[in-house]
Scaffold this motif. Structure first.
Motif, PDB file in Angstrom:
ATOM      1  N   GLY A 240       0.759  -1.240   0.000  1.00  0.00           N
ATOM      2  CA  GLY A 240       0.000   0.000   0.000  1.00  0.00           C
ATOM      3  C   GLY A 240       0.789   1.288   0.000  1.00  0.00           C
ATOM      4  N   VAL A 241       2.097   1.246  -0.321  1.00  0.00           N
ATOM      5  CA  VAL A 241       2.896   2.475  -0.242  1.00  0.00           C
ATOM      6  C   VAL A 241       3.647   2.799  -1.535  1.00  0.00           C
ATOM      7  CG1 VAL A 241       3.199   2.309   2.265  1.00  0.00           C
ATOM      8  CG2 VAL A 241       4.867   1.239   0.735  1.00  0.00           C
ATOM      9  N   ALA A 242       3.462   1.997  -2.583  1.00  0.00           N
ATOM     10  CA  ALA A 242       4.233   2.244  -3.804  1.00  0.00           C
ATOM     11  C   ALA A 242       3.981   3.644  -4.352  1.00  0.00           C
ATOM     12  CB  ALA A 242       3.904   1.193  -4.862  1.00  0.00           C
ATOM     13  N   GLY A 243       2.710   4.057  -4.361  1.00  0.00           N
ATOM     14  CA  GLY A 243       2.371   5.376  -4.893  1.00  0.00           C
ATOM     15  C   GLY A 243       3.023   6.517  -4.143  1.00  0.00           C
ATOM     16  N   ASP A 244       3.358   6.289  -2.857  1.00  0.00           N
ATOM     17  CA  ASP A 244       4.021   7.325  -2.061  1.00  0.00           C
ATOM     18  C   ASP A 244       5.480   7.490  -2.440  1.00  0.00           C
ATOM     19  OD1 ASP A 244       1.707   7.856  -0.571  1.00  0.00           O
ATOM     20  OD2 ASP A 244       2.146   6.211   0.815  1.00  0.00           O
ATOM     21  N   LEU A 245       6.017   6.533  -3.230  1.00  0.00           N
ATOM     22  CA  LEU A 245       7.405   6.615  -3.682  1.00  0.00           C
ATOM     23  C   LEU A 245       7.503   6.883  -5.183  1.00  0.00           C
ATOM     24  CD1 LEU A 245       8.865   3.529  -1.746  1.00  0.00           C
ATOM     25  CD2 LEU A 245       8.673   5.881  -0.965  1.00  0.00           C
ATOM     26  N   MET A 246       6.369   6.866  -5.871  1.00  0.00           N
ATOM     27  CA  MET A 246       6.327   7.088  -7.317  1.00  0.00           C
ATOM     28  C   MET A 246       5.968   8.541  -7.613  1.00  0.00           C
ATOM     29  SD  MET A 246       4.108   3.620  -7.906  1.00  0.00           S
ATOM     30  CE  MET A 246       3.673   3.839  -9.637  1.00  0.00           C
ATOM     31  N   PRO A 261      -6.520   3.504 -10.728  1.00  0.00           N
ATOM     32  CA  PRO A 261      -7.123   4.091  -9.522  1.00  0.00           C
ATOM     33  C   PRO A 261      -6.641   3.463  -8.233  1.00  0.00           C
ATOM     34  CG  PRO A 261      -8.739   2.795 -10.779  1.00  0.00           C
ATOM     35  CD  PRO A 261      -7.530   2.936 -11.644  1.00  0.00           C
ATOM     36  N   GLN A 262      -6.191   2.189  -8.280  1.00  0.00           N
ATOM     37  CA  GLN A 262      -5.721   1.528  -7.065  1.00  0.00           C
ATOM     38  C   GLN A 262      -4.295   1.928  -6.694  1.00  0.00           C
ATOM     39  OE1 GLN A 262      -6.547   0.124  -9.968  1.00  0.00           O
ATOM     40  NE2 GLN A 262      -5.594  -1.884 -10.282  1.00  0.00           N
ATOM     41  N   VAL A 263      -3.656   2.767  -7.522  1.00  0.00           N
ATOM     42  CA  VAL A 263      -2.297   3.230  -7.224  1.00  0.00           C
ATOM     43  C   VAL A 263      -2.301   4.757  -7.174  1.00  0.00           C
ATOM     44  CG1 VAL A 263       0.149   3.097  -7.834  1.00  0.00           C
ATOM     45  CG2 VAL A 263      -1.386   1.222  -8.476  1.00  0.00           C
ATOM     46  N   GLN A 317       0.052  -2.052  -9.318  1.00  0.00           N
ATOM     47  CA  GLN A 317       0.028  -2.558  -7.944  1.00  0.00           C
ATOM     48  C   GLN A 317       0.638  -1.540  -6.996  1.00  0.00           C
ATOM     49  OE1 GLN A 317       1.425  -6.554  -7.845  1.00  0.00           O
ATOM     50  NE2 GLN A 317       1.281  -6.768  -5.611  1.00  0.00           N
ATOM     51  N   ASN A 318      -0.075  -1.270  -5.907  1.00  0.00           N
ATOM     52  CA  ASN A 318       0.381  -0.256  -4.959  1.00  0.00           C
ATOM     53  C   ASN A 318       1.274  -0.847  -3.869  1.00  0.00           C
ATOM     54  OD1 ASN A 318       0.545   2.378  -4.012  1.00  0.00           O
ATOM     55  ND2 ASN A 318      -1.210   2.141  -2.629  1.00  0.00           N
ATOM     56  N   ASP A 319       2.096  -1.810  -4.251  1.00  0.00           N
ATOM     57  CA  ASP A 319       3.023  -2.445  -3.319  1.00  0.00           C
ATOM     58  C   ASP A 319       4.439  -2.356  -3.872  1.00  0.00           C
ATOM     59  OD1 ASP A 319       0.715  -3.290  -1.903  1.00  0.00           O
ATOM     60  OD2 ASP A 319       0.611  -5.124  -3.134  1.00  0.00           O
ATOM     61  N   VAL A 320       5.408  -2.227  -2.977  1.00  0.00           N
ATOM     62  CA  VAL A 320       6.814  -2.297  -3.371  1.00  0.00           C
ATOM     63  C   VAL A 320       7.237  -3.746  -3.184  1.00  0.00           C
ATOM     64  CG1 VAL A 320       9.133  -1.406  -3.029  1.00  0.00           C
ATOM     65  CG2 VAL A 320       7.160   0.078  -2.626  1.00  0.00           C
TER      66      VAL A 320
END
Length: 340
Positions: A240-246, A261-263, A317-320
């Protein structure tokens, strides 16, 4: 004369001009095709005003193993230039030297091989991009400003912007040191835009003095710093944090991360991850680049046997995610962290 009369006279004239159905063997003819496929090499990405020489190859006259007896001409998409570089049977290799346009964008150049009149021509076209490595030009919306904290790598005079996250100072742009690694699509001008792609062995030595390759645990700390209460462990997926690093950047005006929308892309950590993909060395100095627009992959300092661990992002996917790649053949991006 009325309209019906005009139609009638036109029909009579058309019948009179129709060719005879009688076969005329003396006037029938067919052309032969040249052997091979017309090719020439040009880097996919070039600088504005860069001079490039295009050398034609791949085509011969049937029964002849060389291109003797061929001529070549060329034309470009950005102006009206057309040039015959060799007449049939002429001297030289038929190469054409061009200067790329001064404006960034996508362009095309076409070459044509021609032989005696009894042969069809053979042509080939290649698209290339004119890019500018200056901040905010080819890639815009990076979340980086010229006044941001930065580090100057004196080895090749490249600037890296930095962010503070997870108790560490991280580089915000991919390492582009040209002492190791591979340029994206073999275009060196992309080193300052996408960074270079390093094997794990190269990545361990690539960071400048005072900087180093981060561990997987330090990537976990980076992800934890932007999560809402989650503390991530090394070698697990950071949910749930990939978008916070992209970062929602654009390449020549086109969005790099496709919208999902999920990211939700926020770049909260200032890490500024962009999808430049990864690469695999295939021997004989051949490198296959893949995954651009879908993946971002970063080496960690951790290893397991012949493999090194890397962190990667996937557009949907919103995961690292955690991955392992062969130390010698798999190539990923590098983000250095400052030594304490």
């Amino acid at each position: 004369m009325n309209f019906k009369a005009i139609i009638y006279m036109g029909a009579v004239l058309a019948v009179a001009l129709l060719p005879s159905c009688k076969k005329d063997d003396d006037k029938t003819s067919t052309k032969d095709y040249l052997s091979g496929t017309f090719t020439f090499d040009i880097p996919v990405y070039l600088a504005a005003g860069q001079t490039v020489t295009l050398v034609p190859s791949g085509v011969t006259i049937p029964g002849n193993s060389t291109d003797a007896g061929l001529g070549y001409y060329w034309y470009s998409s950005w102006d009206s230039t057309r040039d015959t570089t060799r007449v049939i049977g002429g001297a030289g290799d038929g190469s054409w030297t061009i200067k790329t346009p001064l404006e960034i964008g996508c362009y095309k150049v076409t070459g044509v091989a021609f032989g005696p009149s009894e042969y069809y021509t053979s042509s080939g076209s290649v698209e290339f991009y004119v890019v500018d490595p200056s901040l905010g030009t080819t890639v815009s919306g990076l979340g980086i400003e010229k006044g941001d904290p930065h580090y100057l790598d004196l080895r090749d005079i490249k600037t890296y912007y930095t962010t503070e996250a997870g108790d560490l100072t991280w580089m915000k742009n991919n390492l582009g040191w040209n002492g190791a690694g591979k340029s994206y699509r073999d275009s060196e001008i992309m080193d300052d835009i996408f960074g270079r792609f390093y094997s794990w062995e190269e990545a361990r030595q690539a960071c400048p003095e005072g900087w180093r390759l981060p561990s997987d645990a330090e990537f976990a700390g980076l992800a934890s710093s932007v999560s809402e209460g989650s503390v991530f462990e090394a070698f697990t997926d950071f949910k749930g944090v990939a978008g916070d690093l992209m970062v929602n950047a654009s390449f020549l005006g086109d969005r790099m991360w496709e919208f999902w929308p999920q990211v939700p892309i926020t770049n909260k950590a200032g890490f500024c991850a962009i999808p430049v993909g990864y690469a695999v060395s295939q021997g004989d100095d051949v490198t296959k680049f893949t995954g651009a627009e879908n993946y971002a992959a970063f080496w960690t300092s951790d290893e397991e046997g012949d493999n090194g661990f890397y962190r990667y992002f996937y557009v949907k996917q919103n995961d690292v995610l955690s991955g392992k790649g062969n130390k010698a053949s798999f190539r990923a991006s590098v983000r250095c962290v400052k030594e304490r």
